[in-house]
Design a protein around this motif. Structure first.
Motif, PDB file in Angstrom:
ATOM      1  N   SER A   1       1.023  -0.769  -0.071  1.00  0.00           N
ATOM      2  CA  SER A   1      -0.345   0.197  -0.295  1.00  0.00           C
ATOM      3  C   SER A   1       0.993   1.227   0.017  1.00  0.00           C
ATOM      4  N   ARG A   2       1.456   1.392  -0.902  1.00  0.00           N
ATOM      5  CA  ARG A   2       3.102   2.610  -0.836  1.00  0.00           C
ATOM      6  C   ARG A   2       2.020   3.670  -1.683  1.00  0.00           C
ATOM      7  N   PRO A   3       2.232   5.123  -1.226  1.00  0.00           N
ATOM      8  CA  PRO A   3       2.333   6.031  -2.033  1.00  0.00           C
ATOM      9  C   PRO A   3       2.125   6.034  -3.507  1.00  0.00           C
ATOM     10  N   GLY A   4       0.905   5.840  -3.604  1.00  0.00           N
ATOM     11  CA  GLY A   4       0.420   6.261  -5.550  1.00  0.00           C
ATOM     12  C   GLY A   4       0.656   5.224  -5.046  1.00  0.00           C
ATOM     13  N   ASP A   5       0.037   3.702  -4.749  1.00  0.00           N
ATOM     14  CA  ASP A   5      -0.625   2.985  -5.535  1.00  0.00           C
ATOM     15  C   ASP A   5      -1.936   2.756  -5.926  1.00  0.00           C
TER      16      ASP A   5
ATOM     17  N   THR B   1      -2.116   5.343  -8.896  1.00  0.00           N
ATOM     18  CA  THR B   1      -1.924   5.520 -10.095  1.00  0.00           C
ATOM     19  C   THR B   1      -1.510   3.917 -10.865  1.00  0.00           C
ATOM     20  N   VAL B   2      -1.042   2.850 -10.164  1.00  0.00           N
ATOM     21  CA  VAL B   2      -0.502   1.778 -10.755  1.00  0.00           C
ATOM     22  C   VAL B   2      -1.593   0.858 -11.814  1.00  0.00           C
ATOM     23  N   SER B   3      -2.988   1.268 -11.259  1.00  0.00           N
ATOM     24  CA  SER B   3      -4.148   0.340 -12.607  1.00  0.00           C
ATOM     25  C   SER B   3      -4.585   1.312 -12.916  1.00  0.00           C
ATOM     26  N   TYR B   4      -4.418   2.898 -12.991  1.00  0.00           N
ATOM     27  CA  TYR B   4      -5.262   3.360 -13.754  1.00  0.00           C
ATOM     28  C   TYR B   4      -5.288   3.493 -15.122  1.00  0.00           C
ATOM     29  N   SER B   5      -6.413   3.791 -15.719  1.00  0.00           N
ATOM     30  CA  SER B   5      -6.480   3.853 -17.446  1.00  0.00           C
ATOM     31  C   SER B   5      -6.874   5.034 -18.172  1.00  0.00           C
ATOM     32  N   GLY B   6      -7.128   6.030 -17.361  1.00  0.00           N
ATOM     33  CA  GLY B   6      -8.293   6.957 -17.835  1.00  0.00           C
ATOM     34  C   GLY B   6      -8.777   6.841 -17.028  1.00  0.00           C
ATOM     35  N   GLY B   7     -10.072   8.090 -17.511  1.00  0.00           N
ATOM     36  CA  GLY B   7     -11.695   8.455 -17.363  1.00  0.00           C
ATOM     37  C   GLY B   7     -11.821   9.462 -16.764  1.00  0.00           C
ATOM     38  N   ASP B   8     -11.755   9.137 -15.042  1.00  0.00           N
ATOM     39  CA  ASP B   8     -12.226  10.770 -14.165  1.00  0.00           C
ATOM     40  C   ASP B   8     -10.610  11.773 -14.056  1.00  0.00           C
TER      41      ASP B   8
ATOM     42  N   ARG C   1       1.966  10.897  -9.632  1.00  0.00           N
ATOM     43  CA  ARG C   1       3.317  10.475 -10.401  1.00  0.00           C
ATOM     44  C   ARG C   1       4.530  11.279 -10.862  1.00  0.00           C
ATOM     45  N   GLN C   2       4.474  12.572 -10.541  1.00  0.00           N
ATOM     46  CA  GLN C   2       5.536  13.758 -10.742  1.00  0.00           C
ATOM     47  C   GLN C   2       5.602  14.507  -9.594  1.00  0.00           C
ATOM     48  N   ARG C   3       5.523  13.761  -8.537  1.00  0.00           N
ATOM     49  CA  ARG C   3       6.062  13.494  -7.286  1.00  0.00           C
ATOM     50  C   ARG C   3       5.765  15.345  -7.375  1.00  0.00           C
ATOM     51  N   GLU C   4       4.556  15.647  -6.712  1.00  0.00           N
ATOM     52  CA  GLU C   4       3.735  17.121  -6.984  1.00  0.00           C
ATOM     53  C   GLU C   4       3.163  17.098  -5.944  1.00  0.00           C
ATOM     54  N   PHE C   5       3.580  16.711  -4.642  1.00  0.00           N
ATOM     55  CA  PHE C   5       3.317  16.446  -3.618  1.00  0.00           C
ATOM     56  C   PHE C   5       1.637  16.848  -3.189  1.00  0.00           C
TER      57      PHE C   5
ATOM     58  N   ASP D   1     -10.554  14.072 -12.714  1.00  0.00           N
ATOM     59  CA  ASP D   1     -10.306  14.556 -11.217  1.00  0.00           C
ATOM     60  C   ASP D   1      -8.659  13.637 -11.151  1.00  0.00           C
ATOM     61  N   ARG D   2      -9.278  12.719 -10.799  1.00  0.00           N
ATOM     62  CA  ARG D   2      -8.570  11.515 -10.587  1.00  0.00           C
ATOM     63  C   ARG D   2      -7.410  11.331 -11.617  1.00  0.00           C
ATOM     64  N   GLY D   3      -7.297  11.961 -12.710  1.00  0.00           N
ATOM     65  CA  GLY D   3      -6.369  11.580 -13.609  1.00  0.00           C
ATOM     66  C   GLY D   3      -5.352  12.737 -13.277  1.00  0.00           C
ATOM     67  N   VAL D   4      -5.575  13.983 -13.650  1.00  0.00           N
ATOM     68  CA  VAL D   4      -5.176  14.789 -12.669  1.00  0.00           C
ATOM     69  C   VAL D   4      -4.393  14.534 -11.045  1.00  0.00           C
TER      70      VAL D   4
END
Length: 166
Positions: free
Chosen positions: A35-39, A41-48, A59-63, A50-53
């Motif tokens: 359950s690491r940070p960004g987990d 993001t692993v299975s995200y394939s687009g769509g929402d 992913r860009q470490r812009e926390f 807000d979630r994509g942003v």
């Protein structure tokens, strides 16, 4: 006058009501690799959008830039956003380290069925991360994580339950 509480306030209220450990607390880092940070993001394939942003920011470490968007998604009931906020507070990425607030976010996600957060809350109570150790609460959350059907956390939860019983 009507008072309403936003979901973003609930972790703060929860954290204030949890028994805080007086001793130095062990770090959550390294306890759970599933359950690491960004987990999210692993299975995200687009769509929402807000979630994509948010995922792009993570992913860009812009926390710090991800936090307001995560709060919006958490307020809408997105358990993965709550868990991500928990990790950000646990590790001090974009926000100050705050184990009580981190645990509050993990707890909120666990309540609505997020198996990885169930595991994290169980480990927190098992090992005294941010709270006084409580074997009963640890066993409850670890059993829920083990039985959740998420094969990625079931093994870790079972291992922690065995450690707790030893």
């Amino acid at each position: 006058m009507r008072i309403s509480l936003s979901l973003t306030c609930l972790p703060c209220l929860l954290a204030a009501s949890l028994p805080v450990a007086a001793k130095a607390e062990p770090s959550l880092s390294g306890l759970i690799n599933e359950s690491r940070p960004g987990d999210a993001t692993v299975s995200y394939s687009g769509g929402d959008t807000d979630r994509g942003v948010v995922i792009a920011r993570l992913r860009q470490r812009e926390f710090a830039e991800a936090v307001p968007l995560l709060l919006k998604l958490a307020d809408a009931g997105e358990s993965w956003a709550m868990r991500e906020l928990g990790w950000l507070y646990a590790e001090g990425n974009g926000v100050p380290v705050d184990s009580a607030r981190a645990l509050g976010w993990f707890y909120e996600a666990a309540i609505i069925g997020d198996s990885r957060s169930m595991l994290l809350v169980g480990v927190a109570f098992s090992r005294g991360w941010g709270v006084d150790p409580d074997q009963g609460l640890a066993a409850f959350w670890l059993a829920k994580a083990r039985d959740s059907g998420d094969r990625h956390v079931a093994g870790a939860a079972a291992d922690e339950l065995r450690r707790l019983a030893a």
